[in-house]
Design a protein around this motif. Structure first.
Motif, mmCIF file in Angstrom:
data_model
loop_
_atom_site.group_PDB
_atom_site.id
_atom_site.type_symbol
_atom_site.label_atom_id
_atom_site.label_comp_id
_atom_site.label_asym_id
_atom_site.label_seq_id
_atom_site.Cartn_x
_atom_site.Cartn_y
_atom_site.Cartn_z
ATOM 1 N N ASN A 82 0.824 -1.208 0.000
ATOM 2 C CA ASN A 82 0.000 0.000 0.000
ATOM 3 C C ASN A 82 0.856 1.255 0.000
ATOM 4 N N TYR B 229 2.051 1.643 -3.571
ATOM 5 C CA TYR B 229 1.029 1.491 -4.597
ATOM 6 C C TYR B 229 1.227 2.526 -5.702
ATOM 7 N N THR C 170 -6.731 -0.046 2.395
ATOM 8 C CA THR C 170 -6.159 -0.989 1.441
ATOM 9 C C THR C 170 -6.720 -0.708 0.054
ATOM 10 N N ARG C 171 -5.845 -0.597 -0.930
ATOM 11 C CA ARG C 171 -6.274 -0.345 -2.308
ATOM 12 C C ARG C 171 -7.056 -1.544 -2.823
#
Length: 133
Positions: free
Chosen positions: A42, A45, A82-83
């Protein structure tokens, strides 16, 4: 087309080269390791890039006191920080294999669990898992 990472290599080639150097060994707190890996992923990212976590494990959650359970891991990876495009490809590279926990981790992270019998096949197996999602 995948942009080059340096020296004309594309990201998939760089990933396969890195995976080829991995050697399994030791015990792992599986759920803690996955949570930590997602946290690190993350932080790094990048929109427009493949953002995945790879796990090499025998599937055993060798947890001697960690508070991270499968339920807590599930809450973490589905949490607001969280993506959503992140997924996990899990694999085992040893015998005996306990695929049960790996399949559970893969299911909650949108990944797959595979059994790699020889580390020499890992780069191709991981590349297939990475680039098929």
């Amino acid at each position: 087309m995948t942009p080059p990472v340096g020296g004309g290599k594309v990201h998939s080639d760089a990933m396969k080269a890195q995976i080829a150097t991995v050697q399994p060994g030791g015990g792992t707190q599986l759920y803690r390791a996955v949570q930590d890996a997602f946290g690190e992923a993350n932080k790094k990212y990048a929109d427009g890039y493949l953002n995945q976590v790879l796990i090499i494990s025998d599937g055993n959650n060798e947890d001697s006191g960690s508070s991270v359970t499968l339920a807590k891991l599930s809450a973490y990876v589905k949490g607001p920080t969280t993506r959503t495009s992140r997924s996990s490809s899990t694999s085992s590279s040893s015998t005996p294999v306990n695929l049960g926990p790996l399949k559970k981790v893969a299911a909650l992270t949108g990944g797959i669990a595979t059994h790699v019998t020889k580390m020499s096949q890992a780069p191709d197996d991981f590349a297939q898992a990475l680039f098929s999602s």
